[in-house]
Design a protein around this motif. Structure first.
Motif, PDB file in Angstrom:
ATOM      1  N   GLY A 174       0.812  -1.223   0.000  1.00 45.94           N
ATOM      2  CA  GLY A 174       0.000   0.000   0.000  1.00 45.94           C
ATOM      3  C   GLY A 174       0.837   1.262   0.000  1.00 45.94           C
ATOM      4  N   TRP A 175       1.914   1.255   0.764  1.00 43.42           N
ATOM      5  CA  TRP A 175       2.778   2.449   0.835  1.00 43.42           C
ATOM      6  C   TRP A 175       3.561   2.616  -0.461  1.00 43.42           C
ATOM      7  N   MET A 201       3.441  -3.929  15.716  1.00 44.90           N
ATOM      8  CA  MET A 201       2.245  -4.604  16.218  1.00 44.90           C
ATOM      9  C   MET A 201       2.555  -5.372  17.502  1.00 44.90           C
ATOM     10  N   ALA A 202       3.717  -6.031  17.551  1.00 43.14           N
ATOM     11  CA  ALA A 202       4.101  -6.761  18.764  1.00 43.14           C
ATOM     12  C   ALA A 202       4.281  -5.795  19.929  1.00 43.14           C
ATOM     13  N   LYS A 223      -5.021  -3.018  11.831  1.00 45.77           N
ATOM     14  CA  LYS A 223      -5.641  -1.847  11.206  1.00 45.77           C
ATOM     15  C   LYS A 223      -5.142  -0.555  11.857  1.00 45.77           C
ATOM     16  N   PHE A 224      -5.017  -0.577  13.174  1.00 43.61           N
ATOM     17  CA  PHE A 224      -4.556   0.620  13.881  1.00 43.61           C
ATOM     18  C   PHE A 224      -3.129   0.982  13.474  1.00 43.61           C
ATOM     19  N   GLU A 225      -2.263  -0.020  13.416  1.00 45.79           N
ATOM     20  CA  GLU A 225      -0.876   0.250  13.049  1.00 45.79           C
ATOM     21  C   GLU A 225      -0.816   0.894  11.667  1.00 45.79           C
ATOM     22  N   MET A 226      -1.701   0.467  10.783  1.00 40.93           N
ATOM     23  CA  MET A 226      -1.734   1.021   9.428  1.00 40.93           C
ATOM     24  C   MET A 226      -2.119   2.495   9.433  1.00 40.93           C
ATOM     25  N   ILE A 227      -3.155   2.869  10.201  1.00 44.53           N
ATOM     26  CA  ILE A 227      -3.530   4.286  10.178  1.00 44.53           C
ATOM     27  C   ILE A 227      -2.526   5.142  10.950  1.00 44.53           C
ATOM     28  N   LEU A 228      -1.918   4.572  11.980  1.00 38.40           N
ATOM     29  CA  LEU A 228      -0.856   5.301  12.682  1.00 38.40           C
ATOM     30  C   LEU A 228       0.299   5.546  11.715  1.00 38.40           C
ATOM     31  N   GLN A 229       0.649   4.536  10.922  1.00 38.43           N
ATOM     32  CA  GLN A 229       1.720   4.694   9.937  1.00 38.43           C
ATOM     33  C   GLN A 229       1.325   5.715   8.875  1.00 38.43           C
ATOM     34  N   ALA A 230       0.082   5.694   8.434  1.00 41.73           N
ATOM     35  CA  ALA A 230      -0.390   6.677   7.457  1.00 41.73           C
ATOM     36  C   ALA A 230      -0.250   8.090   8.023  1.00 41.73           C
ATOM     37  N   PHE A 231      -0.641   8.277   9.275  1.00 46.43           N
ATOM     38  CA  PHE A 231      -0.523   9.573   9.935  1.00 46.43           C
ATOM     39  C   PHE A 231       0.937  10.020   9.968  1.00 46.43           C
ATOM     40  N   GLU A 232       1.828   9.088  10.288  1.00 47.88           N
ATOM     41  CA  GLU A 232       3.252   9.428  10.329  1.00 47.88           C
ATOM     42  C   GLU A 232       3.761   9.822   8.948  1.00 47.88           C
TER      43      GLU A 232
END
Length: 191
Positions: A25-26, A44-45, A136-145
């Protein structure tokens, strides 16, 4: 004995590929330095380690599941919805990859890895549902970053859209709310 060690090294070399497999995706969104699958699994871990006590989840189990959930991608790659691969075919490929990976390690370890992967895939336990929320959360946190680091406000909205309303665990819902508050604050500061 030598064969066992040879297999362990093969397993470790395969799993090491996750450090070089960039998250699809990125890459598709032309992020300058996209994270690897390994980067994603690592955070995630760490997120799983933050589970508050008394929430009814087995923390160690969630940590292990977070580490295992994308293990098959060292062989099949990071298959994204845009790749046009059906869910059934994606599952088949990943299951075959997991069978190969787990054949390289001690049978008890291999069994645990497969069980963790299957549990995650099926979403059959509270831990699996929680780890899916973390994914899913890690993905949106990464998107925000990425939006912040690359000065690309709102350019990765599609990642937020795909997860909107899909978080089930109260702790993760709180974290999601805070990411949205910070993102909204950043956008307000830039206007």
């Amino acid at each position: 004995m030598a064969e066992n060690v040879k297999n362990i090294i093969e397993f470790l070399r395969l799993v090491g590929q996750l450090k070089r497999v960039k998250r699809t995706g990125w890459v598709m969104c032309k992020v300058e330095q996209p994270e690897s699958v390994s980067d994603h699994m690592y955070r995630m871990a760490v997120l799983a380690m933050l589970i508050p006590e008394g929430k009814g989840l087995r923390r160690d189990h969630c940590i292990k599941m977070a580490i295992v959930h994308d293990l098959a991608e060292c062989i099949v790659g990071d298959i994204a919805p845009a790749d046009g691969v059906s869910k059934e075919e994606k599952y088949r490929r990943e299951k075959e990859a997991m069978n190969h990976l787990t054949s390289l390690v001690d049978p008890a370890v291999g069994s645990e890895l497969c069980q963790l992967w299957e549990e995650y895939e099926e979403g059959s336990t509270e831990e699996a549902k929680f780890v899916k929320d973390l994914d899913k959360f890690e993905m949106i946190l990464q998107a925000f970053e990425y939006e912040t680091l690359e000065k690309r406000p709102l350019e990765l909205q599609e990642f937020y859209n795909t997860t909107k309303g899909k978080f089930t665990h109260p702790t993760v819902q709180e974290w999601v709310g805070e990411v949205y508050r910070q993102r909204d604050g950043d956008m307000a500061d830039k206007s």
